[in-house]
Design a protein around this motif. Structure first.
Motif, PDB file in Angstrom:
ATOM      1  N   SER A  39       0.860  -1.181   0.000  1.00 34.27           N
ATOM      2  CA  SER A  39       0.000   0.000   0.000  1.00 34.27           C
ATOM      3  C   SER A  39       0.893   1.226   0.000  1.00 34.27           C
ATOM      4  O   SER A  39       2.010   1.197   0.538  1.00 34.27           O
ATOM      5  CB  SER A  39      -0.911   0.014   1.231  1.00 34.27           C
ATOM      6  N   ALA A  40       0.417   2.287  -0.613  1.00 29.42           N
ATOM      7  CA  ALA A  40       1.215   3.512  -0.713  1.00 29.42           C
ATOM      8  C   ALA A  40       1.575   4.033   0.677  1.00 29.42           C
ATOM      9  O   ALA A  40       2.689   4.513   0.909  1.00 29.42           O
ATOM     10  CB  ALA A  40       0.458   4.563  -1.514  1.00 29.42           C
ATOM     11  N   GLN A  41       0.632   3.927   1.620  1.00 28.75           N
ATOM     12  CA  GLN A  41       0.876   4.435   2.969  1.00 28.75           C
ATOM     13  C   GLN A  41       2.024   3.684   3.634  1.00 28.75           C
ATOM     14  O   GLN A  41       2.925   4.284   4.212  1.00 28.75           O
ATOM     15  CB  GLN A  41      -0.400   4.302   3.807  1.00 28.75           C
ATOM     16  N   TYR A  42       1.996   2.341   3.538  1.00 34.45           N
ATOM     17  CA  TYR A  42       3.065   1.541   4.144  1.00 34.45           C
ATOM     18  C   TYR A  42       4.395   1.821   3.452  1.00 34.45           C
ATOM     19  O   TYR A  42       5.429   1.954   4.093  1.00 34.45           O
ATOM     20  CB  TYR A  42       2.714   0.056   4.044  1.00 34.45           C
ATOM     21  N   TRP A  43       4.357   1.928   2.125  1.00 31.06           N
ATOM     22  CA  TRP A  43       5.584   2.128   1.353  1.00 31.06           C
ATOM     23  C   TRP A  43       6.231   3.460   1.711  1.00 31.06           C
ATOM     24  O   TRP A  43       7.430   3.539   1.946  1.00 31.06           O
ATOM     25  CB  TRP A  43       5.253   2.066  -0.137  1.00 31.06           C
ATOM     26  N   TYR A  44       5.418   4.527   1.779  1.00 30.46           N
ATOM     27  CA  TYR A  44       5.962   5.842   2.105  1.00 30.46           C
ATOM     28  C   TYR A  44       6.475   5.891   3.543  1.00 30.46           C
ATOM     29  O   TYR A  44       7.501   6.510   3.818  1.00 30.46           O
ATOM     30  CB  TYR A  44       4.903   6.929   1.891  1.00 30.46           C
ATOM     31  N   SER A  45       5.754   5.240   4.463  1.00 26.95           N
ATOM     32  CA  SER A  45       6.206   5.244   5.856  1.00 26.95           C
ATOM     33  C   SER A  45       7.521   4.494   5.988  1.00 26.95           C
ATOM     34  O   SER A  45       8.400   4.872   6.755  1.00 26.95           O
ATOM     35  CB  SER A  45       5.151   4.616   6.770  1.00 26.95           C
ATOM     36  N   SER A  46       7.695   3.417   5.203  1.00 32.22           N
ATOM     37  CA  SER A  46       8.955   2.665   5.222  1.00 32.22           C
ATOM     38  C   SER A  46      10.097   3.496   4.659  1.00 32.22           C
ATOM     39  O   SER A  46      11.231   3.424   5.132  1.00 32.22           O
ATOM     40  CB  SER A  46       8.818   1.374   4.414  1.00 32.22           C
ATOM     41  N   ILE A  47       9.779   4.307   3.633  1.00 30.82           N
ATOM     42  CA  ILE A  47      10.811   5.169   3.045  1.00 30.82           C
ATOM     43  C   ILE A  47      11.239   6.241   4.048  1.00 30.82           C
ATOM     44  O   ILE A  47      12.419   6.541   4.203  1.00 30.82           O
ATOM     45  CB  ILE A  47      10.293   5.825   1.749  1.00 30.82           C
ATOM     46  N   ARG A  48      10.242   6.812   4.759  1.00 32.51           N
ATOM     47  CA  ARG A  48      10.571   7.838   5.746  1.00 32.51           C
ATOM     48  C   ARG A  48      11.435   7.246   6.845  1.00 32.51           C
ATOM     49  O   ARG A  48      12.367   7.857   7.334  1.00 32.51           O
ATOM     50  CB  ARG A  48       9.284   8.420   6.343  1.00 32.51           C
ATOM     51  N   LYS A  49      11.077   5.998   7.236  1.00 31.49           N
ATOM     52  CA  LYS A  49      11.887   5.311   8.228  1.00 31.49           C
ATOM     53  C   LYS A  49      13.263   5.027   7.665  1.00 31.49           C
ATOM     54  O   LYS A  49      14.263   5.074   8.339  1.00 31.49           O
ATOM     55  CB  LYS A  49      11.209   3.992   8.598  1.00 31.49           C
TER      56      LYS A  49
END
Length: 341
Positions: free
Chosen positions: A230-240
């Protein structure tokens, strides 16, 4: 809530029907518009639009990494970008690719099952020509790869799989491994023909030669991590940024870097003539350097520590003391200018 027509609206509709402006079919559907969506039970949608979009973003990263890696290896301009991400049956995928072709079966550890990486023959033969010293010009060759050519393509595919692992790192620690390379698509039955797969089509250009590279991943392989796509999980992983893992990799590489460490005992100015006449056992008196003065330890070109001279056994040694804040001149310049403002 059902919409109720007023008497004026009913009269207007009846007049419109009488005059032919509105047909009876259209009249019967007024107030009850239904959207009909075609659903094919032979190929049900397994991936949502959000998951397809996430896969596209992940493989855009993969395309950029592959562009850089292949350009360096082939010493030619290579451009790879995502053309489309679709879901279809495995049989439709097999029928859509040429025969013979370069078709790599990839183990998607720790996910179950295998994926398929298919490289268009025009791209395969151009890469082989470049690595064999040719110009990589377009050639209409339609044959299976020889053993030597298969070995060359194996090295290219292994490098591409490294890029694939990096692009998936925000979702899972994927460890893709090359199983075997086939040239006939009919010999690569990784899932039943009616199983759904996601097909990432990459437009690939090597020099002036263009072709398609297809990455086919079965739904059964992605199913265990489908919620992470999901875009939300992917972006949160990138921020992390997978900080700990990246920090460990960077630290490991920095640990191997060698830098000069210099301990300054003192300094003195002597003439070139005196320097040329120096012999073993001569004593040079240092200028303005008392015996008990701390030594300066330099790391690279910067003063970093104070130190005390001494001995360990028969060897000269220094004991590291206080650190020295040595700010480079360029930073001092910027700090001063900021203070002035």
């Amino acid at each position: 809530m059902t919409e109720i027509l007023s008497q004026d609206e009913i009269d207007a509709l009846l007049n419109a029907i009488s005059s032919g402006e509105v047909s009876e079919d259209e009249y019967s559907s007024v107030g009850e518009q239904k959207k009909v969506k075609i659903y094919d039970f032979k190929r049900p949608d397994k991936f949502s639009k959000d998951q397809i979009r996430t896969l596209q973003m992940m493989h855009e990263t993969f395309a950029r990494l592959a562009t850089t890696g292949l350009s360096a290896q082939l010493r030619a301009l290579v451009v790879v970008h995502v053309a489309s991400v679709d879901q279809l049956t495995y049989e439709e995928f097999i029928r859509s690719i040429p025969n013979p072709t370069t078709l790599a079966v990839i183990n998607m550890d720790p996910l179950r099952g295998s994926a398929i990486l298919e490289i268009d023959p025009s791209i395969s033969f151009t890469i082989i020509d470049r690595l064999f010293g040719g110009k990589g010009e377009s050639s209409k060759v339609n044959r299976e790869l020889s053993d030597i050519e298969l070995s060359v393509m194996e090295g290219i595919i292994v490098r591409i799989l490294g890029n694939l692992r990096e692009s998936w790192s925000t979702v899972i620690d994927l460890r893709p491994r090359l199983g075997n390379i086939e040239t006939n698509p009919q010999f690569a039955q990784v899932v039943p023909p009616n199983d759904m797969v996601v097909l990432i089509t990459l437009e690939t250009k090597v020099g002036e030669v263009e072709g398609m590279t297809n990455l086919c991943i079965p739904y059964i392989t992605i199913e265990p991590i489908i919620n992470k796509l999901s875009a939300q999980y992917w972006y949160s992983s990138i921020r992390k940024g997978e900080v700990d893992e990246n920090r460990a990799v960077i630290q490991e590489r920095l640990d191997q870097v060698k830098i000069p460490l210099i301990s300054e005992v003192g300094s003195v100015d002597i003439s070139l003539n005196d320097l040329m006449n120096l012999h073993t056992g001569d004593v040079i008196k240092l200028e303005n350097t008392p015996i008990k003065t701390d030594l300066t330890v330099k790391v690279g070109d910067r003063s970093k520590f104070k130190a005390t001279p001494g001995r360990v056994g028969n060897r000269l040694a220094i004991q590291i003391g206080d650190s020295i804040e040595d700010i480079p001149d360029e930073l001092l310049g910027s700090t001063r200018s900021e203070q002035e403002y």
